[in-house]
Motif scaffolding. Structure first.
Motif, PDB file in Angstrom:
ATOM      1  N   LEU A 112       0.854  -1.178   0.000  1.00  0.00           N
ATOM      2  CA  LEU A 112       0.000   0.000   0.000  1.00  0.00           C
ATOM      3  C   LEU A 112       0.895   1.234   0.000  1.00  0.00           C
ATOM      4  O   LEU A 112       1.788   1.351   0.838  1.00  0.00           O
ATOM      5  CB  LEU A 112      -0.867  -0.042   1.256  1.00  0.00           C
ATOM      6  N   ARG A 113       0.667   2.147  -0.946  1.00  0.00           N
ATOM      7  CA  ARG A 113       1.437   3.396  -1.029  1.00  0.00           C
ATOM      8  C   ARG A 113       0.455   4.558  -0.914  1.00  0.00           C
ATOM      9  O   ARG A 113      -0.429   4.712  -1.755  1.00  0.00           O
ATOM     10  CB  ARG A 113       2.185   3.492  -2.348  1.00  0.00           C
ATOM     11  N   TRP A 114       0.642   5.344   0.132  1.00  0.00           N
ATOM     12  CA  TRP A 114      -0.259   6.460   0.403  1.00  0.00           C
ATOM     13  C   TRP A 114       0.538   7.593   1.004  1.00  0.00           C
ATOM     14  O   TRP A 114       1.250   7.398   1.995  1.00  0.00           O
ATOM     15  CB  TRP A 114      -1.369   6.004   1.331  1.00  0.00           C
ATOM     16  N   VAL A 119       4.733   3.659   2.874  1.00  0.00           N
ATOM     17  CA  VAL A 119       4.711   2.410   2.116  1.00  0.00           C
ATOM     18  C   VAL A 119       4.587   1.278   3.126  1.00  0.00           C
ATOM     19  O   VAL A 119       5.387   1.189   4.056  1.00  0.00           O
ATOM     20  CB  VAL A 119       5.998   2.228   1.277  1.00  0.00           C
ATOM     21  N   HIS A 120       3.576   0.438   2.961  1.00  0.00           N
ATOM     22  CA  HIS A 120       3.352  -0.667   3.884  1.00  0.00           C
ATOM     23  C   HIS A 120       3.097  -1.949   3.110  1.00  0.00           C
ATOM     24  O   HIS A 120       2.254  -1.977   2.211  1.00  0.00           O
ATOM     25  CB  HIS A 120       2.136  -0.389   4.785  1.00  0.00           C
ATOM     26  N   HIS A 121       3.808  -3.017   3.488  1.00  0.00           N
ATOM     27  CA  HIS A 121       3.548  -4.345   2.952  1.00  0.00           C
ATOM     28  C   HIS A 121       2.551  -4.979   3.920  1.00  0.00           C
ATOM     29  O   HIS A 121       2.800  -5.023   5.125  1.00  0.00           O
ATOM     30  CB  HIS A 121       4.840  -5.161   2.883  1.00  0.00           C
ATOM     31  N   GLN A 122       1.426  -5.446   3.391  1.00  0.00           N
ATOM     32  CA  GLN A 122       0.368  -5.917   4.279  1.00  0.00           C
ATOM     33  C   GLN A 122      -0.207  -7.253   3.844  1.00  0.00           C
ATOM     34  O   GLN A 122      -0.149  -7.629   2.678  1.00  0.00           O
ATOM     35  CB  GLN A 122      -0.771  -4.893   4.343  1.00  0.00           C
ATOM     36  N   ALA A 145       4.507  -4.870  13.471  1.00  0.00           N
ATOM     37  CA  ALA A 145       4.698  -3.502  12.971  1.00  0.00           C
ATOM     38  C   ALA A 145       4.035  -2.497  13.909  1.00  0.00           C
ATOM     39  O   ALA A 145       2.848  -2.579  14.165  1.00  0.00           O
ATOM     40  CB  ALA A 145       4.114  -3.381  11.569  1.00  0.00           C
ATOM     41  N   PRO A 146       4.790  -1.542  14.439  1.00  0.00           N
ATOM     42  CA  PRO A 146       4.239  -0.628  15.437  1.00  0.00           C
ATOM     43  C   PRO A 146       3.239   0.389  14.872  1.00  0.00           C
ATOM     44  O   PRO A 146       2.295   0.739  15.537  1.00  0.00           O
ATOM     45  CB  PRO A 146       5.471   0.085  15.996  1.00  0.00           C
ATOM     46  N   ARG A 147       3.451   0.862  13.649  1.00  0.00           N
ATOM     47  CA  ARG A 147       2.563   1.878  13.089  1.00  0.00           C
ATOM     48  C   ARG A 147       1.905   1.341  11.822  1.00  0.00           C
ATOM     49  O   ARG A 147       2.298   1.675  10.717  1.00  0.00           O
ATOM     50  CB  ARG A 147       3.350   3.147  12.787  1.00  0.00           C
ATOM     51  N   ARG A 148       0.926   0.526  12.005  1.00  0.00           N
ATOM     52  CA  ARG A 148       0.246  -0.081  10.870  1.00  0.00           C
ATOM     53  C   ARG A 148      -0.695   0.919  10.214  1.00  0.00           C
ATOM     54  O   ARG A 148      -1.351   1.702  10.886  1.00  0.00           O
ATOM     55  CB  ARG A 148      -0.529  -1.317  11.308  1.00  0.00           C
ATOM     56  N   LEU A 149      -0.763   0.860   8.915  1.00  0.00           N
ATOM     57  CA  LEU A 149      -1.649   1.732   8.153  1.00  0.00           C
ATOM     58  C   LEU A 149      -2.964   0.988   7.937  1.00  0.00           C
ATOM     59  O   LEU A 149      -3.020   0.013   7.193  1.00  0.00           O
ATOM     60  CB  LEU A 149      -0.994   2.079   6.813  1.00  0.00           C
ATOM     61  N   THR A 150      -4.021   1.425   8.603  1.00  0.00           N
ATOM     62  CA  THR A 150      -5.300   0.709   8.528  1.00  0.00           C
ATOM     63  C   THR A 150      -6.416   1.511   7.862  1.00  0.00           C
ATOM     64  O   THR A 150      -7.423   0.943   7.480  1.00  0.00           O
ATOM     65  CB  THR A 150      -5.787   0.315   9.936  1.00  0.00           C
ATOM     66  N   GLU A 184      -4.592  13.719  -4.834  1.00  0.00           N
ATOM     67  CA  GLU A 184      -3.866  12.599  -4.226  1.00  0.00           C
ATOM     68  C   GLU A 184      -4.336  11.271  -4.829  1.00  0.00           C
ATOM     69  O   GLU A 184      -5.409  11.209  -5.416  1.00  0.00           O
ATOM     70  CB  GLU A 184      -4.117  12.539  -2.714  1.00  0.00           C
ATOM     71  N   THR A 185      -3.534  10.242  -4.620  1.00  0.00           N
ATOM     72  CA  THR A 185      -3.930   8.890  -5.033  1.00  0.00           C
ATOM     73  C   THR A 185      -3.520   7.887  -3.963  1.00  0.00           C
ATOM     74  O   THR A 185      -2.625   8.134  -3.167  1.00  0.00           O
ATOM     75  CB  THR A 185      -3.275   8.465  -6.367  1.00  0.00           C
ATOM     76  N   LEU A 186      -4.204   6.775  -3.995  1.00  0.00           N
ATOM     77  CA  LEU A 186      -3.843   5.595  -3.211  1.00  0.00           C
ATOM     78  C   LEU A 186      -3.329   4.587  -4.225  1.00  0.00           C
ATOM     79  O   LEU A 186      -3.983   4.355  -5.244  1.00  0.00           O
ATOM     80  CB  LEU A 186      -5.070   5.041  -2.484  1.00  0.00           C
ATOM     81  N   LYS A 187      -2.158   4.017  -3.955  1.00  0.00           N
ATOM     82  CA  LYS A 187      -1.591   3.032  -4.881  1.00  0.00           C
ATOM     83  C   LYS A 187      -1.450   1.698  -4.173  1.00  0.00           C
ATOM     84  O   LYS A 187      -1.074   1.640  -3.007  1.00  0.00           O
ATOM     85  CB  LYS A 187      -0.247   3.503  -5.412  1.00  0.00           C
ATOM     86  N   VAL A 188      -1.764   0.647  -4.909  1.00  0.00           N
ATOM     87  CA  VAL A 188      -1.668  -0.710  -4.393  1.00  0.00           C
ATOM     88  C   VAL A 188      -0.878  -1.525  -5.410  1.00  0.00           C
ATOM     89  O   VAL A 188      -1.170  -1.477  -6.605  1.00  0.00           O
ATOM     90  CB  VAL A 188      -3.069  -1.342  -4.193  1.00  0.00           C
ATOM     91  N   VAL A 189       0.118  -2.254  -4.930  1.00  0.00           N
ATOM     92  CA  VAL A 189       0.866  -3.174  -5.788  1.00  0.00           C
ATOM     93  C   VAL A 189       0.511  -4.583  -5.331  1.00  0.00           C
ATOM     94  O   VAL A 189       0.717  -4.940  -4.166  1.00  0.00           O
ATOM     95  CB  VAL A 189       2.386  -2.939  -5.700  1.00  0.00           C
ATOM     96  N   SER A 190      -0.009  -5.368  -6.237  1.00  0.00           N
ATOM     97  CA  SER A 190      -0.478  -6.708  -5.907  1.00  0.00           C
ATOM     98  C   SER A 190       0.671  -7.683  -5.680  1.00  0.00           C
ATOM     99  O   SER A 190       1.616  -7.736  -6.465  1.00  0.00           O
ATOM    100  CB  SER A 190      -1.369  -7.233  -7.041  1.00  0.00           C
ATOM    101  N   SER A 191       0.566  -8.451  -4.621  1.00  0.00           N
ATOM    102  CA  SER A 191       1.474  -9.578  -4.376  1.00  0.00           C
ATOM    103  C   SER A 191       0.685 -10.877  -4.493  1.00  0.00           C
ATOM    104  O   SER A 191       1.051 -11.892  -3.897  1.00  0.00           O
ATOM    105  CB  SER A 191       2.106  -9.465  -2.985  1.00  0.00           C
ATOM    106  N   LEU A 192      -0.381 -10.841  -5.252  1.00  0.00           N
ATOM    107  CA  LEU A 192      -1.279 -11.991  -5.429  1.00  0.00           C
ATOM    108  C   LEU A 192      -1.176 -12.540  -6.845  1.00  0.00           C
ATOM    109  O   LEU A 192      -1.079 -11.779  -7.803  1.00  0.00           O
ATOM    110  CB  LEU A 192      -2.738 -11.564  -5.191  1.00  0.00           C
TER     111      LEU A 192
END
Length: 150
Positions: free
Chosen positions: A43-45, A49-52, A94-99, A107-115
């Protein structure tokens, strides 16, 4: 008496720079194509950047905020912005999770698929875009609003 009118926000969704077949009025869900499976993505916002791992991500307009987004724990809203919420984030150290967060104009929200077999669900379960491993999704505010007359 003159009918009332409002301008409804919509989502602009692109997958690998290919636009979705229509501007999305309510919401978008990114998840594994099998909803019982774990979704993995980056997730990129803003500058984060967070791998979730989770059950997926809902992104909604104000119009769609009273449905699935609210069921996932989000609060309905009327501000001219988009909001996202991560569904059932896999708990890790992860202490500061992006939920959750907001996406404002420009602005944009970007998602890179790991699926291997991901999916974007547009305005419910009838419109699905397959998402492959490594593909990029970009979600923002669509420049054209929908004119609603009632």
């Amino acid at each position: 008496k003159r009918p009332a009118e409002s301008q409804l926000m919509r989502l602009k969704v692109t997958l690998q720079d290919r636009p979705a077949p229509f501007p999305v009025l309510n919401d978008v869900l990114f998840s594994e194509q099998n909803p019982a499976a774990t979704s993995r993505y980056t997730l990129r916002w803003r500058n984060r950047v967070h791998h979730q791992k989770s059950s997926g991500i809902w992104v909604t307009t104000p119009t769609g905020s009273t449905a699935a987004y609210a069921s996932a724990g989000g609060k309905p809203f009327t501000r001219r912005e988009l909001r996202f919420i991560v569904r059932e984030l896999y708990s890790d150290a992860a202490p500061r999770r992006l939920t959750h967060g907001t996406v404002r104009a420009g602005e944009t929200l970007k998602v890179v698929s790991s699926l291997m077999h991901g999916a974007l669900w547009l305005d419910g379960s009838h419109h699905r875009m397959p998402v492959a491993l490594g593909e990029h999704i970009t979600i923002g505010i669509h420049p054209q609003r929908l004119r609603a007359i009632y």
